[in-house]
Write a protein that holds these residues in place. Structure first.
Motif, PDB file in Angstrom:
ATOM      1  N   PHE A  16     -12.982  17.619   5.155  1.00 26.21           N
ATOM      2  CA  PHE A  16     -12.173  16.844   6.282  1.00 26.21           C
ATOM      3  C   PHE A  16     -10.881  16.443   5.671  1.00 26.21           C
ATOM      4  CE2 PHE A  16     -16.735  15.446   6.721  1.00 26.21           C
ATOM      5  CZ  PHE A  16     -16.834  15.728   8.120  1.00 26.21           C
ATOM      6  N   TYR A  17     -10.488  16.333   4.367  1.00 26.39           N
ATOM      7  CA  TYR A  17      -9.186  16.073   4.229  1.00 26.39           C
ATOM      8  C   TYR A  17      -8.369  17.346   3.434  1.00 26.39           C
ATOM      9  CZ  TYR A  17     -10.838  11.232   4.770  1.00 26.39           C
ATOM     10  OH  TYR A  17     -11.511  10.101   5.365  1.00 26.39           O
ATOM     11  N   LEU A  18      -8.864  18.232   2.968  1.00 20.30           N
ATOM     12  CA  LEU A  18      -8.205  19.325   2.378  1.00 20.30           C
ATOM     13  C   LEU A  18      -7.912  20.239   3.567  1.00 20.30           C
ATOM     14  CD1 LEU A  18      -9.800  19.555  -1.236  1.00 20.30           C
ATOM     15  CD2 LEU A  18      -7.904  18.437  -0.576  1.00 20.30           C
ATOM     16  N   ALA A  19      -9.049  20.388   4.072  1.00 21.20           N
ATOM     17  CA  ALA A  19      -9.050  21.802   5.231  1.00 21.20           C
ATOM     18  C   ALA A  19      -8.000  21.140   6.416  1.00 21.20           C
ATOM     19  CB  ALA A  19     -10.273  21.998   5.710  1.00 21.20           C
ATOM     20  N   ASN A  20      -8.015  20.030   6.562  1.00 21.45           N
ATOM     21  CA  ASN A  20      -7.356  19.389   7.756  1.00 21.45           C
ATOM     22  C   ASN A  20      -6.697  18.021   7.346  1.00 21.45           C
ATOM     23  OD1 ASN A  20      -8.284  20.926  10.006  1.00 21.45           O
ATOM     24  ND2 ASN A  20     -10.301  20.385   9.174  1.00 21.45           N
ATOM     25  N   PRO A  21      -5.782  18.136   6.456  1.00 24.08           N
ATOM     26  CA  PRO A  21      -5.095  17.007   5.914  1.00 24.08           C
ATOM     27  C   PRO A  21      -4.056  16.211   6.805  1.00 24.08           C
ATOM     28  CG  PRO A  21      -3.706  18.982   5.199  1.00 24.08           C
ATOM     29  CD  PRO A  21      -4.900  19.362   6.022  1.00 24.08           C
TER      30      PRO A  21
ATOM     31  N   LEU B 272       0.828  -1.177   0.056  1.00 24.06           N
ATOM     32  CA  LEU B 272      -0.034  -0.057   0.072  1.00 24.06           C
ATOM     33  C   LEU B 272       1.000   1.171   0.126  1.00 24.06           C
ATOM     34  CD1 LEU B 272      -2.396  -0.829   2.797  1.00 24.06           C
ATOM     35  CD2 LEU B 272      -2.654  -1.306   0.442  1.00 24.06           C
ATOM     36  N   ILE B 273       0.283   2.114  -0.365  1.00 25.31           N
ATOM     37  CA  ILE B 273       0.642   3.696  -0.407  1.00 25.31           C
ATOM     38  C   ILE B 273      -0.333   4.491   0.428  1.00 25.31           C
ATOM     39  CG2 ILE B 273       1.376   5.848  -1.548  1.00 25.31           C
ATOM     40  CD1 ILE B 273       2.602   4.041  -3.660  1.00 25.31           C
ATOM     41  N   LEU B 274       0.239   5.126   1.665  1.00 26.74           N
ATOM     42  CA  LEU B 274      -1.079   6.096   2.429  1.00 26.74           C
ATOM     43  C   LEU B 274      -0.449   7.337   1.938  1.00 26.74           C
ATOM     44  CD1 LEU B 274      -0.898   4.395   5.887  1.00 26.74           C
ATOM     45  CD2 LEU B 274      -2.024   3.696   3.746  1.00 26.74           C
ATOM     46  N   ARG B 275      -1.336   8.233   1.330  1.00 23.91           N
ATOM     47  CA  ARG B 275      -1.192   9.496   0.735  1.00 23.91           C
ATOM     48  C   ARG B 275      -2.338  10.354   0.885  1.00 23.91           C
ATOM     49  NH1 ARG B 275      -5.164   9.933  -2.867  1.00 23.91           N
ATOM     50  NH2 ARG B 275      -5.354   8.196  -4.525  1.00 23.91           N
ATOM     51  N   PRO B 276      -1.822  11.677   0.669  1.00 24.65           N
ATOM     52  CA  PRO B 276      -3.169  12.603   0.977  1.00 24.65           C
ATOM     53  C   PRO B 276      -4.313  12.440  -0.128  1.00 24.65           C
ATOM     54  CG  PRO B 276      -1.420  13.688   0.856  1.00 24.65           C
ATOM     55  CD  PRO B 276      -0.833  12.293   0.518  1.00 24.65           C
ATOM     56  N   VAL B 277      -5.601  12.628   0.502  1.00 27.34           N
ATOM     57  CA  VAL B 277      -6.778  12.279   0.071  1.00 27.34           C
ATOM     58  C   VAL B 277      -7.045  13.759  -1.128  1.00 27.34           C
ATOM     59  CG1 VAL B 277      -9.393  12.223  -0.202  1.00 27.34           C
ATOM     60  CG2 VAL B 277      -7.712  10.980   1.479  1.00 27.34           C
ATOM     61  N   THR B 278      -7.388  13.653  -2.439  1.00 31.37           N
ATOM     62  CA  THR B 278      -7.722  14.864  -3.101  1.00 31.37           C
ATOM     63  C   THR B 278      -8.961  14.800  -3.693  1.00 31.37           C
ATOM     64  OG1 THR B 278      -6.994  13.836  -5.415  1.00 31.37           O
ATOM     65  CG2 THR B 278      -4.973  14.637  -3.938  1.00 31.37           C
ATOM     66  N   LEU B 279      -9.359  15.765  -4.290  1.00 36.68           N
ATOM     67  CA  LEU B 279     -10.700  15.805  -5.154  1.00 36.68           C
ATOM     68  C   LEU B 279     -10.808  14.748  -6.395  1.00 36.68           C
ATOM     69  CD1 LEU B 279     -11.555  19.711  -5.194  1.00 36.68           C
ATOM     70  CD2 LEU B 279     -12.663  17.666  -3.605  1.00 36.68           C
ATOM     71  N   ASP B 280      -9.717  14.481  -6.599  1.00 36.83           N
ATOM     72  CA  ASP B 280      -9.547  13.089  -7.763  1.00 36.83           C
ATOM     73  C   ASP B 280     -10.328  11.804  -7.317  1.00 36.83           C
ATOM     74  OD1 ASP B 280      -8.454  15.079  -9.853  1.00 36.83           O
ATOM     75  OD2 ASP B 280      -6.610  14.691  -9.349  1.00 36.83           O
ATOM     76  N   ASP B 281     -10.240  11.842  -5.779  1.00 30.56           N
ATOM     77  CA  ASP B 281     -10.485  10.445  -5.385  1.00 30.56           C
ATOM     78  C   ASP B 281     -11.887  10.549  -5.154  1.00 30.56           C
ATOM     79  OD1 ASP B 281      -7.791   9.406  -5.048  1.00 30.56           O
ATOM     80  OD2 ASP B 281      -7.607  10.873  -3.225  1.00 30.56           O
TER      81      ASP B 281
END
Length: 222
Positions: free
Chosen positions: A95-100, A52-61
């Motif tokens: 939840f993810y962009l405002a508080n990554p 796995l790769i744990l990485r930031p969530v983006t709007l593309d997800d």
């Protein structure tokens, strides 16, 4: 008598000054702890495991997240189903962009597929404690991915961030989540009846099972 009163007055003044210095010191220490935890989290926005790769969530997800977030079976024990793609995009932004920091998307290393999320939230700076939460697309259930991601976050928390304790909980009917916690090395703590109202079944009151792991227990198992 006058000298005695003056000495007492000076003594009180010293105590007041000392008290102010202690308050300032406590505040400064808390600010340093906050900086240490969040600075360290910012340095680990990407974590790699065997699969796995744990990485930031983006709007593309958002499209893939909407697939499982709109499926009642998939989010039965986590959150209310998303009604449309725009709601999912808004949730990612909130939840993810405002508080990554302390929040990761889970990606398969081999294919690059986004399959879910895992979070380290409810962070207490003074106690150095936090909670772990996760959700994964049901297409990838029962393959050990959630356990692998949870172990990676536990390792980061204790070995890199310097946390003292991590906790997790699950609905008593969601035994699969409990197995993830057990396989990750977490220890059962207690059962909490009347913990919350069910988000999907009207009139049902949720009983929760709580797990925890301290830094001492983590390193004892190494």
């Amino acid at each position: 008598v006058f000298i005695l009163k003056e000495t007492v007055a000076k003594s009180k003044k010293k105590r007041i000054v000392l008290s102010r210095e202690l308050c300032y010191s406590d505040k400064k220490n808390q600010e340093e702890e906050m900086e240490n935890i969040y600075v360290k989290l910012s340095q680990h926005s990407r974590i790699e495991t065997e699969r796995l790769i744990l990485r930031p969530v983006t709007l593309d997800d958002a499209p893939v997240m909407f697939e499982y977030a709109s499926d009642e079976e998939n989010v039965r024990y986590t959150f209310a189903t998303n009604k449309n793609l725009e709601e999912t995009r808004n949730n990612i932004a909130l939840f993810y962009l405002a508080n990554p920091l302390g929040r990761w998307g889970i990606e398969l290393k081999e294919t690059g597929d986004f399959i879910g999320t895992i979070d380290m939230h409810k962070i207490r700076l003074d106690l150095k404690t936090a909670a772990i939460g996760y959700v994964i697309h049901k297409k990838y259930w029962n393959q050990g991915y959630t356990t692998e991601a949870t172990r990676a976050v536990l390792e980061l928390a204790f070995e890199e961030i310097g946390m003292n304790k991590l906790v997790a909980l699950h609905d008593i009917d969601n035994s699969a989540s409990g197995r993830v916690m057990q396989k990750s090395g977490m220890i059962f703590s207690h059962e909490e009846p009347y913990a919350a109202l069910d988000k999907h079944e009207e009139g049902r009151i949720v009983t929760r099972l709580h797990y925890y792991l301290t830094r001492e227990q983590y390193f004892a198992k190494k």
